[in-house]
Design a protein around this motif. Structure first.
Motif, mmCIF file in Angstrom:
data_model
loop_
_atom_site.group_PDB
_atom_site.id
_atom_site.type_symbol
_atom_site.label_atom_id
_atom_site.label_comp_id
_atom_site.label_asym_id
_atom_site.label_seq_id
_atom_site.Cartn_x
_atom_site.Cartn_y
_atom_site.Cartn_z
ATOM 1 N N PRO A 73 0.798 -1.226 0.000
ATOM 2 C CA PRO A 73 0.000 0.000 0.000
ATOM 3 C C PRO A 73 0.831 1.277 0.000
ATOM 4 C CG PRO A 73 -0.052 -1.026 2.161
ATOM 5 C CD PRO A 73 0.623 -2.001 1.226
ATOM 6 N N PHE A 74 2.041 1.237 0.566
ATOM 7 C CA PHE A 74 2.905 2.421 0.527
ATOM 8 C C PHE A 74 3.207 2.800 -0.922
ATOM 9 C CE2 PHE A 74 7.127 4.327 0.201
ATOM 10 C CZ PHE A 74 6.993 5.416 1.045
ATOM 11 N N HIS A 75 3.455 1.810 -1.734
ATOM 12 C CA HIS A 75 3.786 2.046 -3.135
ATOM 13 C C HIS A 75 2.540 2.474 -3.911
ATOM 14 C CE1 HIS A 75 7.788 0.489 -2.326
ATOM 15 N NE2 HIS A 75 7.174 -0.388 -1.559
ATOM 16 N N ALA A 76 1.371 1.935 -3.543
ATOM 17 C CA ALA A 76 0.118 2.387 -4.152
ATOM 18 C C ALA A 76 -0.113 3.860 -3.821
ATOM 19 C CB ALA A 76 -1.046 1.536 -3.670
ATOM 20 N N HIS A 77 0.214 4.253 -2.614
ATOM 21 C CA HIS A 77 0.081 5.662 -2.218
ATOM 22 C C HIS A 77 0.903 6.560 -3.134
ATOM 23 C CE1 HIS A 77 3.327 7.954 -0.203
ATOM 24 N NE2 HIS A 77 2.388 8.838 0.006
ATOM 25 N N GLU A 78 2.092 6.093 -3.533
ATOM 26 C CA GLU A 78 2.933 6.896 -4.423
ATOM 27 C C GLU A 78 2.286 7.058 -5.795
ATOM 28 O OE1 GLU A 78 6.681 4.796 -4.028
ATOM 29 O OE2 GLU A 78 7.349 6.263 -2.541
ATOM 30 N N VAL A 79 1.591 6.034 -6.267
ATOM 31 C CA VAL A 79 0.874 6.121 -7.539
ATOM 32 C C VAL A 79 -0.263 7.133 -7.419
ATOM 33 C CG1 VAL A 79 -0.573 4.820 -9.169
ATOM 34 C CG2 VAL A 79 1.534 3.800 -8.263
ATOM 35 N N PHE A 80 -1.015 7.071 -6.312
ATOM 36 C CA PHE A 80 -2.088 8.050 -6.089
ATOM 37 C C PHE A 80 -1.512 9.459 -5.950
ATOM 38 C CE2 PHE A 80 -4.564 4.409 -4.032
ATOM 39 C CZ PHE A 80 -5.345 4.199 -5.162
ATOM 40 N N GLU A 81 -0.360 9.567 -5.317
ATOM 41 C CA GLU A 81 0.265 10.877 -5.153
ATOM 42 C C GLU A 81 0.643 11.476 -6.510
ATOM 43 O OE1 GLU A 81 4.299 11.761 -3.158
ATOM 44 O OE2 GLU A 81 2.785 11.889 -1.575
ATOM 45 N N ASP A 82 1.124 10.647 -7.434
ATOM 46 C CA ASP A 82 1.408 11.144 -8.788
ATOM 47 C C ASP A 82 0.143 11.707 -9.425
ATOM 48 O OD1 ASP A 82 4.135 10.588 -8.846
ATOM 49 O OD2 ASP A 82 3.887 8.649 -9.849
ATOM 50 N N ALA A 83 -0.983 10.995 -9.279
ATOM 51 C CA ALA A 83 -2.243 11.470 -9.863
ATOM 52 C C ALA A 83 -2.684 12.766 -9.197
ATOM 53 C CB ALA A 83 -3.320 10.392 -9.715
ATOM 54 N N TRP A 84 -2.502 12.846 -7.895
ATOM 55 C CA TRP A 84 -2.874 14.031 -7.134
ATOM 56 C C TRP A 84 -2.060 15.233 -7.603
ATOM 57 C CZ3 TRP A 84 -0.925 13.710 -1.411
ATOM 58 C CH2 TRP A 84 -0.931 14.960 -0.801
ATOM 59 N N LYS A 85 -0.771 15.031 -7.836
ATOM 60 C CA LYS A 85 0.097 16.145 -8.201
ATOM 61 C C LYS A 85 0.058 16.505 -9.680
ATOM 62 C CE LYS A 85 3.193 15.531 -4.318
ATOM 63 N NZ LYS A 85 4.537 15.210 -3.867
ATOM 64 N N SER A 86 -0.253 15.528 -10.556
ATOM 65 C CA SER A 86 -0.192 15.796 -11.997
ATOM 66 C C SER A 86 -1.566 15.915 -12.651
ATOM 67 C CB SER A 86 0.611 14.707 -12.713
ATOM 68 O OG SER A 86 -0.099 13.473 -12.674
ATOM 69 N N GLY A 87 -2.606 15.491 -11.951
ATOM 70 C CA GLY A 87 -3.938 15.493 -12.541
ATOM 71 C C GLY A 87 -4.577 16.868 -12.532
ATOM 72 N N PRO A 88 -5.750 16.936 -13.102
ATOM 73 C CA PRO A 88 -6.453 18.220 -13.107
ATOM 74 C C PRO A 88 -6.803 18.653 -11.680
ATOM 75 C CG PRO A 88 -7.857 16.462 -13.983
ATOM 76 C CD PRO A 88 -6.499 15.876 -13.755
ATOM 77 N N GLY A 89 -6.792 19.946 -11.452
ATOM 78 C CA GLY A 89 -7.090 20.489 -10.131
ATOM 79 C C GLY A 89 -8.417 20.017 -9.581
ATOM 80 N N SER A 90 -9.363 19.785 -10.464
ATOM 81 C CA SER A 90 -10.690 19.358 -10.027
ATOM 82 C C SER A 90 -10.692 17.960 -9.411
ATOM 83 C CB SER A 90 -11.667 19.403 -11.198
ATOM 84 O OG SER A 90 -11.239 18.496 -12.213
ATOM 85 N N GLU A 91 -9.638 17.166 -9.647
ATOM 86 C CA GLU A 91 -9.566 15.801 -9.121
ATOM 87 C C GLU A 91 -8.555 15.637 -7.991
ATOM 88 O OE1 GLU A 91 -8.816 13.040 -12.281
ATOM 89 O OE2 GLU A 91 -10.723 13.451 -13.251
#
Length: 164
Positions: A64-82
């Motif tokens: 799950p720590f590594h899954a968190h890093e994948v979610f963090e990439d989406a959080w930082k690179s995705g559209p502001g609305s998401e």
């Protein structure tokens, strides 16, 4: 590329902190030179579907720590609305990480924070994301952790998408 400075801290060429220590499957640092699990590359831009697929694979593998890093990439690179959505998923994954490491208090707190973030989400969930199911999962796991139940990361992994 990381370099080790005289102060013992790993930094990239721009001087930003980059911990190059190997880590175990739950993201705990291991001594230098010890074989660890492969780290998730940082800064990868993925579609929501790719993010959920990769994160689910990591969760199912007890990482799950590594899954968190994948979610963090989406959080930082995705559209502001998401961003709030992906941040909530990252918090839930870190909550599972802490719970599996035996940090009940931190694990339960982060699981609830992730659930609250998902509950506050008002947009349409991307790529079949099961926000309602994840809210139930995170709150139920937080309650189990509060009761002192041991947590196996892979055995407690959530299903990210609605059943087809």
């Amino acid at each position: 590329m990381s370099t080790s400075r005289s102060d013992g801290r790993d930094r990239d060429e721009e001087g930003r902190a980059r911990n190059a220590r190997p880590r175990d499957g739950l993201g705990r640092p291991l001594p230098y030179g010890t074989p660890g699990v492969e780290r998730q590359p940082e800064g990868i831009v993925r579609t929501p579907a790719e993010t959920l697929t990769e994160a689910q694979d990591l969760l199912d593998a007890g990482r799950p720590f590594h899954a968190h890093e994948v979610f963090e990439d989406a959080w930082k690179s995705g559209p502001g609305s998401e961003r709030a959505l992906w941040r909530a998923l990252a918090q839930a994954a870190v909550g599972l990480t802490h719970a599996a490491r035996g940090n009940a208090r931190g694990g339960a707190r982060l699981l609830r924070r992730g659930a609250d973030g998902l509950a506050a989400w008002t947009g349409e969930a991307p790529a079949g994301l099961d926000t309602e199911g994840l809210i139930r999962w995170a709150r139920a796991l937080a309650a189990r952790v509060d009761r002192g139940a041991p947590v196996d990361a892979a055995g407690s992994a959530p299903r990210l998408r609605r059943a087809a």
